[in-house]
Scaffold this motif. Structure first.
Motif, PDB file in Angstrom:
ATOM      1  N   HIS A 130       0.690  -1.253  -0.065  1.00 49.08           N
ATOM      2  CA  HIS A 130       0.176   0.073  -0.003  1.00 49.08           C
ATOM      3  C   HIS A 130       0.896   1.413  -0.102  1.00 49.08           C
ATOM      4  CE1 HIS A 130      -3.748  -2.169   0.518  1.00 49.08           C
ATOM      5  NE2 HIS A 130      -3.115  -2.991   1.409  1.00 49.08           N
ATOM      6  N   GLU A 164       3.286   4.214  -1.375  1.00 51.27           N
ATOM      7  CA  GLU A 164       3.280   5.040  -2.452  1.00 51.27           C
ATOM      8  C   GLU A 164       3.938   4.567  -3.822  1.00 51.27           C
ATOM      9  OE1 GLU A 164       4.503   9.036  -1.495  1.00 51.27           O
ATOM     10  OE2 GLU A 164       3.182   9.381   0.052  1.00 51.27           O
ATOM     11  N   ASP A 165       3.382   5.112  -5.057  1.00 51.11           N
ATOM     12  CA  ASP A 165       4.248   4.746  -6.371  1.00 51.11           C
ATOM     13  C   ASP A 165       5.508   5.207  -6.224  1.00 51.11           C
ATOM     14  OD1 ASP A 165       1.701   3.323  -7.175  1.00 51.11           O
ATOM     15  OD2 ASP A 165       0.956   5.162  -8.196  1.00 51.11           O
ATOM     16  N   LYS A 166       5.771   6.206  -5.600  1.00 51.80           N
ATOM     17  CA  LYS A 166       7.236   6.714  -5.692  1.00 51.80           C
ATOM     18  C   LYS A 166       8.294   5.691  -4.999  1.00 51.80           C
ATOM     19  CE  LYS A 166       9.934  10.617  -4.344  1.00 51.80           C
ATOM     20  NZ  LYS A 166      10.021  12.164  -3.642  1.00 51.80           N
ATOM     21  N   TRP A 208       7.770   2.593  -4.865  1.00 49.56           N
ATOM     22  CA  TRP A 208       7.663   1.293  -6.098  1.00 49.56           C
ATOM     23  C   TRP A 208       8.725   1.594  -7.111  1.00 49.56           C
ATOM     24  CZ3 TRP A 208       6.737  -3.435  -4.646  1.00 49.56           C
ATOM     25  CH2 TRP A 208       6.109  -3.478  -3.399  1.00 49.56           C
ATOM     26  N   ASN A 209       8.565   2.755  -7.464  1.00 51.02           N
ATOM     27  CA  ASN A 209       9.486   3.307  -8.603  1.00 51.02           C
ATOM     28  C   ASN A 209      10.869   3.105  -8.422  1.00 51.02           C
ATOM     29  OD1 ASN A 209       7.351   3.860 -10.328  1.00 51.02           O
ATOM     30  ND2 ASN A 209       7.008   5.879  -9.715  1.00 51.02           N
ATOM     31  N   GLN A 244      11.772  -0.304  -8.437  1.00 47.40           N
ATOM     32  CA  GLN A 244      11.859  -0.888  -9.838  1.00 47.40           C
ATOM     33  C   GLN A 244      13.574  -0.364 -10.432  1.00 47.40           C
ATOM     34  OE1 GLN A 244       9.951  -2.809 -11.268  1.00 47.40           O
ATOM     35  NE2 GLN A 244      11.588  -3.159 -12.448  1.00 47.40           N
ATOM     36  N   TYR A 251       8.391  -7.289 -13.151  1.00 49.02           N
ATOM     37  CA  TYR A 251       8.497  -6.073 -12.445  1.00 49.02           C
ATOM     38  C   TYR A 251       8.440  -6.465 -10.893  1.00 49.02           C
ATOM     39  CZ  TYR A 251       8.465  -3.993 -17.009  1.00 49.02           C
ATOM     40  OH  TYR A 251       8.920  -3.387 -18.153  1.00 49.02           O
ATOM     41  N   ARG A 298       6.856  -4.910  -8.547  1.00 54.21           N
ATOM     42  CA  ARG A 298       5.499  -4.950  -7.831  1.00 54.21           C
ATOM     43  C   ARG A 298       4.831  -6.165  -7.995  1.00 54.21           C
ATOM     44  NH1 ARG A 298       2.321   0.662  -7.597  1.00 54.21           N
ATOM     45  NH2 ARG A 298       1.366   0.005  -5.334  1.00 54.21           N
ATOM     46  N   SER A 299       4.516  -6.552  -9.309  1.00 56.42           N
ATOM     47  CA  SER A 299       4.113  -7.876  -9.641  1.00 56.42           C
ATOM     48  C   SER A 299       4.589  -8.925  -8.882  1.00 56.42           C
ATOM     49  CB  SER A 299       3.795  -7.975 -11.054  1.00 56.42           C
ATOM     50  OG  SER A 299       5.200  -8.211 -11.726  1.00 56.42           O
ATOM     51  N   THR A 306       3.633  -8.942  -5.102  1.00 53.15           N
ATOM     52  CA  THR A 306       2.017  -9.272  -5.212  1.00 53.15           C
ATOM     53  C   THR A 306       1.997 -10.780  -5.415  1.00 53.15           C
ATOM     54  OG1 THR A 306       1.538  -7.162  -6.062  1.00 53.15           O
ATOM     55  CG2 THR A 306      -0.059  -8.898  -6.127  1.00 53.15           C
TER      56      THR A 306
END
Length: 95
Positions: free
Chosen positions: A22, A24-26, A28-29, A32, A62, A64-65, A68
């Protein structure tokens, strides 16, 4: 070198990351980018090569996947072992 990445670096990137689902996308970036740099270094690929291409040729998902998928597998294991506490925690993370 790719096996070294998979056995040494990827576990560092993903350790405990299921709690970050959960985030922030930042964040996860950034993870990555770290993964992409690690793969490039392992394969000695220049920076201008597409990350999509790198992930296709290496068959590495990637981050995140991948996280998950790891969390979903942990949920399945907890359900098989009838570990309700872990199951409840993982379900709350995935939702």
């Amino acid at each position: 070198m790719l096996n070294i990445y998979k056995s040494l670096i990827r576990p560092i990137l993903t350790y405990g990351s299921s709690v970050l689902l959960h985030a922030e996308d930042k964040l996860w970036n950034r993870l990555q980018i770290a993964q992409n740099k690690s793969i490039r270094a392992a394969l000695n690929i220049p920076h201008f090569v597409s990350t999509t291409y790198i992930h296709q040729i290496t068959n590495i998902p990637y981050i995140r996947s991948y996280v998950t998928n790891l969390t979903e597998r942990a949920l399945t294991r907890s359900q098989q072992l009838e570990d309700t506490v872990t199951e409840q925690n993982l379900v709350s993370l995935l939702n």
